[in-house]
Design a protein around this motif. Structure first.
Motif, PDB file in Angstrom:
ATOM      1  N   VAL A 116      -6.216  10.990  15.764  1.00 37.67           N
ATOM      2  CA  VAL A 116      -6.435  12.275  15.549  1.00 37.67           C
ATOM      3  C   VAL A 116      -4.825  12.932  15.029  1.00 37.67           C
ATOM      4  O   VAL A 116      -4.759  13.893  14.500  1.00 37.67           O
ATOM      5  N   ARG A 117      -3.873  12.374  15.410  1.00 39.12           N
ATOM      6  CA  ARG A 117      -2.455  12.590  15.117  1.00 39.12           C
ATOM      7  C   ARG A 117      -1.944  11.324  14.779  1.00 39.12           C
ATOM      8  O   ARG A 117      -2.126  10.199  15.367  1.00 39.12           O
ATOM      9  N   GLY A 118      -1.016  11.363  13.571  1.00 37.63           N
ATOM     10  CA  GLY A 118      -0.335  10.054  13.369  1.00 37.63           C
ATOM     11  C   GLY A 118       1.311  10.149  12.319  1.00 37.63           C
ATOM     12  O   GLY A 118       1.157  11.193  12.157  1.00 37.63           O
ATOM     13  N   MET A 119       1.899   9.055  12.630  1.00 34.20           N
ATOM     14  CA  MET A 119       3.015   9.285  11.965  1.00 34.20           C
ATOM     15  C   MET A 119       3.171   7.893  11.310  1.00 34.20           C
ATOM     16  O   MET A 119       2.700   6.748  11.792  1.00 34.20           O
ATOM     17  N   GLU A 120       4.176   7.750  10.279  1.00 30.67           N
ATOM     18  CA  GLU A 120       4.539   6.332   9.823  1.00 30.67           C
ATOM     19  C   GLU A 120       5.542   5.853  10.559  1.00 30.67           C
ATOM     20  O   GLU A 120       6.357   6.583  11.163  1.00 30.67           O
ATOM     21  N   LEU A 121       5.694   4.526  10.374  1.00 34.95           N
ATOM     22  CA  LEU A 121       6.656   4.000  11.152  1.00 34.95           C
ATOM     23  C   LEU A 121       7.788   3.282  10.096  1.00 34.95           C
ATOM     24  O   LEU A 121       7.682   3.830   8.703  1.00 34.95           O
ATOM     25  N   ASP A 122       8.047   1.902  10.172  1.00 32.29           N
ATOM     26  CA  ASP A 122       9.096   1.305   9.230  1.00 32.29           C
ATOM     27  C   ASP A 122       8.004   0.827   8.112  1.00 32.29           C
ATOM     28  O   ASP A 122       6.892   0.566   8.350  1.00 32.29           O
ATOM     29  N   ILE A 123       8.688   0.435   7.031  1.00 25.98           N
ATOM     30  CA  ILE A 123       8.148  -0.001   5.849  1.00 25.98           C
ATOM     31  C   ILE A 123       8.875  -1.104   5.211  1.00 25.98           C
ATOM     32  O   ILE A 123      10.020  -1.408   5.668  1.00 25.98           O
ATOM     33  N   ASN A 124       8.375  -1.736   4.239  1.00 23.44           N
ATOM     34  CA  ASN A 124       9.039  -2.839   3.245  1.00 23.44           C
ATOM     35  C   ASN A 124       8.723  -4.070   4.197  1.00 23.44           C
ATOM     36  O   ASN A 124       8.630  -4.183   5.301  1.00 23.44           O
ATOM     37  N   PRO A 125       8.724  -5.169   3.355  1.00 26.40           N
ATOM     38  CA  PRO A 125       8.364  -6.559   4.185  1.00 26.40           C
ATOM     39  C   PRO A 125       9.090  -7.079   5.107  1.00 26.40           C
ATOM     40  O   PRO A 125       8.731  -7.667   6.036  1.00 26.40           O
ATOM     41  N   PHE A 126      10.568  -6.621   5.258  1.00 26.53           N
ATOM     42  CA  PHE A 126      11.299  -7.237   6.319  1.00 26.53           C
ATOM     43  C   PHE A 126      11.057  -6.826   7.757  1.00 26.53           C
ATOM     44  O   PHE A 126      11.551  -7.245   8.737  1.00 26.53           O
ATOM     45  N   TRP A 127      10.617  -5.569   7.976  1.00 31.02           N
ATOM     46  CA  TRP A 127      10.597  -4.862   9.136  1.00 31.02           C
ATOM     47  C   TRP A 127       9.408  -4.785   9.808  1.00 31.02           C
ATOM     48  O   TRP A 127       9.507  -4.637  11.243  1.00 31.02           O
ATOM     49  N   PRO A 128       8.098  -4.729   9.290  1.00 31.84           N
ATOM     50  CA  PRO A 128       6.883  -4.893  10.205  1.00 31.84           C
ATOM     51  C   PRO A 128       6.891  -6.039  11.223  1.00 31.84           C
ATOM     52  O   PRO A 128       7.025  -7.321  10.798  1.00 31.84           O
ATOM     53  N   ILE A 129       6.828  -5.835  12.452  1.00 36.03           N
ATOM     54  CA  ILE A 129       6.826  -6.971  13.587  1.00 36.03           C
ATOM     55  C   ILE A 129       5.669  -6.523  14.674  1.00 36.03           C
ATOM     56  O   ILE A 129       5.635  -5.250  15.030  1.00 36.03           O
ATOM     57  N   LEU A 130       4.841  -7.411  14.935  1.00 40.47           N
ATOM     58  CA  LEU A 130       3.650  -7.015  15.970  1.00 40.47           C
ATOM     59  C   LEU A 130       3.416  -8.180  16.738  1.00 40.47           C
ATOM     60  O   LEU A 130       3.336  -9.441  16.399  1.00 40.47           O
ATOM     61  N   GLY A 131       3.163  -8.120  18.190  1.00 45.22           N
ATOM     62  CA  GLY A 131       2.758  -9.062  18.833  1.00 45.22           C
ATOM     63  C   GLY A 131       1.821  -8.598  19.987  1.00 45.22           C
ATOM     64  O   GLY A 131       2.169  -7.479  20.665  1.00 45.22           O
ATOM     65  N   ALA A 132       0.886  -9.149  20.521  1.00 38.31           N
ATOM     66  CA  ALA A 132       0.041  -8.636  21.422  1.00 38.31           C
ATOM     67  C   ALA A 132      -0.342  -9.791  22.293  1.00 38.31           C
ATOM     68  O   ALA A 132      -0.661 -11.223  21.720  1.00 38.31           O
ATOM     69  N   ALA A 133      -0.175  -9.941  23.707  1.00 40.68           N
ATOM     70  CA  ALA A 133      -0.461 -11.078  24.568  1.00 40.68           C
ATOM     71  C   ALA A 133      -1.672 -11.039  25.225  1.00 40.68           C
ATOM     72  O   ALA A 133      -2.136  -9.971  25.675  1.00 40.68           O
TER      73      ALA A 133
ATOM     74  N   ALA B  62       0.772  -1.161  -0.075  1.00 44.33           N
ATOM     75  CA  ALA B  62       0.010  -0.134  -0.197  1.00 44.33           C
ATOM     76  C   ALA B  62       0.820   1.328   0.245  1.00 44.33           C
ATOM     77  O   ALA B  62       2.028   1.292   0.378  1.00 44.33           O
ATOM     78  N   LEU B  63       0.357   2.469  -0.230  1.00 47.52           N
ATOM     79  CA  LEU B  63       0.977   3.720  -0.394  1.00 47.52           C
ATOM     80  C   LEU B  63       0.769   4.244   1.297  1.00 47.52           C
ATOM     81  O   LEU B  63      -0.070   3.927   1.943  1.00 47.52           O
ATOM     82  N   ALA B  64       1.316   5.567   1.192  1.00 49.22           N
ATOM     83  CA  ALA B  64       1.253   6.071   2.535  1.00 49.22           C
ATOM     84  C   ALA B  64      -0.201   6.604   3.005  1.00 49.22           C
ATOM     85  O   ALA B  64      -0.800   6.552   4.044  1.00 49.22           O
ATOM     86  N   HIS B  65      -0.888   7.049   1.973  1.00 47.92           N
ATOM     87  CA  HIS B  65      -2.304   7.703   2.025  1.00 47.92           C
ATOM     88  C   HIS B  65      -3.174   6.508   2.769  1.00 47.92           C
ATOM     89  O   HIS B  65      -3.976   6.890   3.474  1.00 47.92           O
ATOM     90  N   PRO B  66      -3.405   5.491   1.971  1.00 49.65           N
ATOM     91  CA  PRO B  66      -4.428   4.469   2.788  1.00 49.65           C
ATOM     92  C   PRO B  66      -3.847   4.240   4.217  1.00 49.65           C
ATOM     93  O   PRO B  66      -4.789   3.928   5.015  1.00 49.65           O
ATOM     94  N   LEU B  67      -2.526   4.216   4.418  1.00 52.02           N
ATOM     95  CA  LEU B  67      -2.063   3.710   5.916  1.00 52.02           C
ATOM     96  C   LEU B  67      -2.693   5.068   6.747  1.00 52.02           C
ATOM     97  O   LEU B  67      -3.164   4.939   7.715  1.00 52.02           O
ATOM     98  N   ALA B  68      -2.636   6.345   6.210  1.00 50.41           N
ATOM     99  CA  ALA B  68      -3.299   7.453   7.164  1.00 50.41           C
ATOM    100  C   ALA B  68      -4.896   7.307   7.268  1.00 50.41           C
ATOM    101  O   ALA B  68      -5.196   7.651   8.389  1.00 50.41           O
ATOM    102  N   GLN B  69      -5.530   7.002   6.092  1.00 50.50           N
ATOM    103  CA  GLN B  69      -6.909   6.576   6.208  1.00 50.50           C
ATOM    104  C   GLN B  69      -7.163   5.362   7.425  1.00 50.50           C
ATOM    105  O   GLN B  69      -8.076   5.743   8.027  1.00 50.50           O
ATOM    106  N   ALA B  70      -6.184   4.481   7.242  1.00 52.67           N
ATOM    107  CA  ALA B  70      -6.488   3.474   8.167  1.00 52.67           C
ATOM    108  C   ALA B  70      -6.398   4.020   9.753  1.00 52.67           C
ATOM    109  O   ALA B  70      -7.229   3.740  10.753  1.00 52.67           O
TER     110      ALA B  70
END
Length: 361
Positions: free
Chosen positions: A249-266, A234-242
């Protein structure tokens, strides 16, 4: 001869003393005040991942923007706290950071509170995404005009544009700063820059293909923190829409590209390496447990506050008379904290929640 009579009246009492020549009447009233703090409640459209005696800690949902499904993880501001860690390979001064902010979860202290979520940070230092400061150590100089998340000694967060009046707010004393580019969301709307045809302003995409997996971070009107990610391109604009659809009400981009997104919630606070994260990012190239032993890039760790409202986790804070690095391990503070064995007695009493099943991501 005198006679004293005491008669109970409500929460106070009346004393009447009678003598031959004088009569005196005195009324004393006492007041009892009871304060009830409302817990963090379930919200329609969200699925609870973890909860404690204070209520919901982490909840999730999925948001579809143009066929791209984004995983949304929300940290409730009153029940959680946030810490930031440098990576082993980036930023370049990581070796000078203390253990509490090093490239792995600091289990001796952060494990006491209990890890409830982890997620990736921002761009590499060489990418010029902005500055970063941790524990008094400036990793990269802060850049005026860049979107910034700041964390104080209690793990509370604020997000805004560095160099603007009123940010951080008066009395908010940061110990951590992390910038990443210009604002992606502002005043509850995607910024004009988020839709710029110059997609390079939102990072260098893999193989120069602008549509890439992207992650972002925002705050909502209640001060809750919102992490958004998708492994679909996706591009940056759809990320902002999400982010906006999730309430940011305020937001920033974090990392991009396939190797870097990591998430865990317990579903319950994790107190040692090897814990289970019930919620992860589908098709991510790394398990969130990678943060147990150490990772090359920066990341965030969310911790559980104690179940009682009068006991909190907190670090020492930066002292103005001290120059250089000031380690910030957390400890319990507040009148409701047990004196002995605080790390056992004050740990969150988790609430059983339904199994987490959210389709798509």
């Amino acid at each position: 001869m005198s006679l004293a009579v005491i008669i109970g009246v409500g929460t106070g009492y009346v004393v009447t003393s009678t003598a031959t020549t004088t009569t005196t009447t005195t009324t004393v009233t006492s007041t009892t005040t009871t304060t009830t703090i409302a817990p963090e409640l379930h919200q329609a459209g969200w699925t609870i991942v973890s909860a404690s005696g204070r209520g919901v800690m982490v909840d999730i949902r999925n948001i579809d923007i143009g066929g791209v499904v984004y995983r949304v993880v929300r940290l409730r501001a009153r029940t959680t706290l946030l810490r930031w860690h440098v990576g082993a390979g980036d930023p370049n001064l990581w070796a000078k950071a203390p253990a509490d902010a090093g490239p792995r979860i600091d289990w001796p202290t952060e494990g006491r509170a209990g890890v409830i979520a982890v997620f990736n940070g921002g761009f590499k230092q060489a990418a010029g995404g902005g500055g970063a400061v941790v524990d008094g150590l400036t990793l990269n100089p802060l850049v005026k005009g860049d979107m910034t998340i700041v964390l104080d000694r209690g793990g509370h967060w604020e997000m805004g544009v560095w160099g603007t009046v009123g940010f951080p707010t008066a009395g908010f004393d940061p110990i951590t700063y992390r910038q990443n580019l210009k604002p992606l969301v502002w005043a509850g709307k995607p910024t004009a820059a988020s839709a710029s045809p110059n997609w390079n302003i939102w990072g260098s995409p893999l193989h120069y293909v602008p549509a890439q997996p992207r992650t972002g971070l925002g705050v909502d009107a209640q001060g809750n923190l919102i992490y958004v990610a998708s492994m679909q391109p996706a591009l940056a604009h759809p990320l902002a829409q999400a982010l906006v659809a999730a309430g940011a009400v305020r937001g920033m981009e974090l990392d991009i590209n396939p190797f870097w997104p990591i998430l865990g919630a317990a579903s319950a606070p994790i107190h040692h390496p090897g814990g289970t994260y019930a919620v992860q990012l589908v098709n991510a190239q790394h398990s969130p447990n990678i943060y147990d032993a150490g990772w090359e890039r920066d990341f965030f760790v969310a911790l559980a506050q104690p179940s009682g409202w009068t006991c909190n986790w907190e670090s020492a804070g930066l002292r103005g008379s001290v120059t250089g690095v000031q380690p910030q391990p957390i400890h319990l503070v507040g009148p409701g904290c047990p004196i002995a064995h605080a790390h056992h007695a004050a740990a969150p009493h988790t609430t059983t929640v339904p199994s987490v099943t959210v389709a798509g991501q």
